[in-house]
Design a protein around this motif. Sequence first.
Motif, short mmCIF file in Angstrom:
data_model
loop_
_atom_site.label_atom_id
_atom_site.label_comp_id
_atom_site.label_asym_id
_atom_site.label_seq_id
_atom_site.Cartn_x
_atom_site.Cartn_y
_atom_site.Cartn_z
N GLY A 23 -31.30 -30.35 -7.55
CA GLY A 23 -30.57 -31.23 -6.65
C GLY A 23 -29.07 -31.10 -6.68
O GLY A 23 -28.35 -32.05 -6.33
N LYS A 24 -28.55 -29.94 -7.06
CA LYS A 24 -27.10 -29.74 -7.11
C LYS A 24 -26.46 -29.92 -5.73
O LYS A 24 -25.47 -30.65 -5.57
CB LYS A 24 -26.78 -28.34 -7.66
CG LYS A 24 -27.36 -28.06 -9.04
CD LYS A 24 -26.99 -26.67 -9.54
CE LYS A 24 -27.64 -25.56 -8.73
NZ LYS A 24 -29.12 -25.58 -8.82
N THR B 278 -30.14 -22.52 -2.49
CA THR B 278 -28.78 -22.04 -2.24
C THR B 278 -28.74 -20.53 -2.42
O THR B 278 -29.04 -20.02 -3.51
CB THR B 278 -27.79 -22.72 -3.19
OG1 THR B 278 -27.86 -24.14 -3.02
CG2 THR B 278 -26.37 -22.25 -2.93
N ASP B 279 -28.39 -19.81 -1.35
CA ASP B 279 -28.40 -18.35 -1.41
C ASP B 279 -27.01 -17.74 -1.42
O ASP B 279 -26.86 -16.52 -1.56
CB ASP B 279 -29.22 -17.77 -0.24
CG ASP B 279 -28.66 -18.19 1.11
OD1 ASP B 279 -27.71 -19.00 1.13
OD2 ASP B 279 -29.19 -17.73 2.14
N VAL C 5 -23.04 -22.90 -6.16
CA VAL C 5 -23.39 -21.48 -6.22
C VAL C 5 -24.90 -21.33 -6.41
O VAL C 5 -25.58 -22.24 -6.88
CB VAL C 5 -22.65 -20.77 -7.38
CG1 VAL C 5 -21.14 -20.85 -7.19
CG2 VAL C 5 -23.05 -21.32 -8.73
N PRO C 6 -25.44 -20.14 -6.06
CA PRO C 6 -26.86 -19.89 -6.36
C PRO C 6 -27.11 -19.93 -7.87
O PRO C 6 -26.18 -19.84 -8.67
CB PRO C 6 -27.09 -18.48 -5.80
CG PRO C 6 -26.00 -18.27 -4.80
CD PRO C 6 -24.82 -19.04 -5.31
N VAL C 7 -28.36 -20.09 -8.23
CA VAL C 7 -28.72 -20.14 -9.66
C VAL C 7 -28.32 -18.83 -10.33
O VAL C 7 -28.61 -17.74 -9.83
CB VAL C 7 -30.23 -20.37 -9.83
CG1 VAL C 7 -30.62 -20.33 -11.30
CG2 VAL C 7 -30.62 -21.72 -9.23
N ILE C 8 -27.61 -18.94 -11.44
CA ILE C 8 -27.17 -17.74 -12.16
C ILE C 8 -28.05 -17.56 -13.40
O ILE C 8 -28.38 -18.52 -14.10
CB ILE C 8 -25.69 -17.83 -12.57
CG1 ILE C 8 -25.44 -19.06 -13.46
CG2 ILE C 8 -24.79 -17.91 -11.32
CD1 ILE C 8 -24.02 -19.15 -14.01
#
Length: 285
Positions: free
Chosen positions: A73-74, A93-94, A117-120
């Motif tokens: 839920g960011k 999120t892309d 940002v996308p998941v790192i």
Amino acid sequence: MNRFDNTSKQDKEGDNDARGNCTKGNKILELDLDYLERGGGGTLTVGGAPSLEPSPDSLDLVKVVLLGAPAVGKTSIIQQFVWSDFSEEYVPTDRKHTFYPSVIINEHLYEVKITDVPVIPYFPINSYYEWAHYRFYGLRSATAYILVFDLSNVETFQYIRTLRDQMVESRDMRNVPVLVVGNKQDLLCSNTPSASSGLQQLAIAESACGDSREKRRNIVNLVRKHWKCGYVECSAKYNWRVIAVFKELMEMIDALEWSGGGRSSEPPPDSSAGGSTQENRCVIA
């Protein structure tokens, strides 16, 4: 007196300096901050748009990066804070998205750059890895971090725990505020069956809730006592304590400004003093 002034702006693709105005119909929407934190409805007062905007050169730029496991839920937290909007549809999120609200706290104006940002898979250990894999994300230069996990799935906390360990090992985290946020508070034990569905199922559900509460207590203890970080629980879906998330973070940042000697004239005003009767407000332009 604490007051949030959210003049919402979102940068254009590529994160260059050209910023598009994302205001909601050029109206001033005043939200009672204390009322929102108690989970009340969104009673709005509409007025005219301001004639002048403060120059970005005159503001202190605060760069905040939100990190967390997938689907915690960011993005929803950011959109609730900036736009008071929530979408039931999950869209991963892309690419990087950046928002520019302006915040006034303790009579000091900040321009906040919130980066989603996308998941790192890991935190870059040096500038080379950041340039190679996370170009323009601004991970290592952030002023502060918000680490988000899912309260209804405490296993997602392990992701930010690993990420936080990597951050401590790879950059100087002194004077870098970190706020841990447990989102989806509305889902806690919401699927507990009723007594009519069977005593065995009810006992299993209550046991699971007990285990979850114990894990949450351990998380709070680790974050506050050992990490020395802030901790807030919220629900982006119902906009419960979302403003408290950013208020807590900005108070941490503002306290560092004072302790670091950035402002030497007077101590920060005490919002609890009897001389101030105006309530905290959030103004979205």
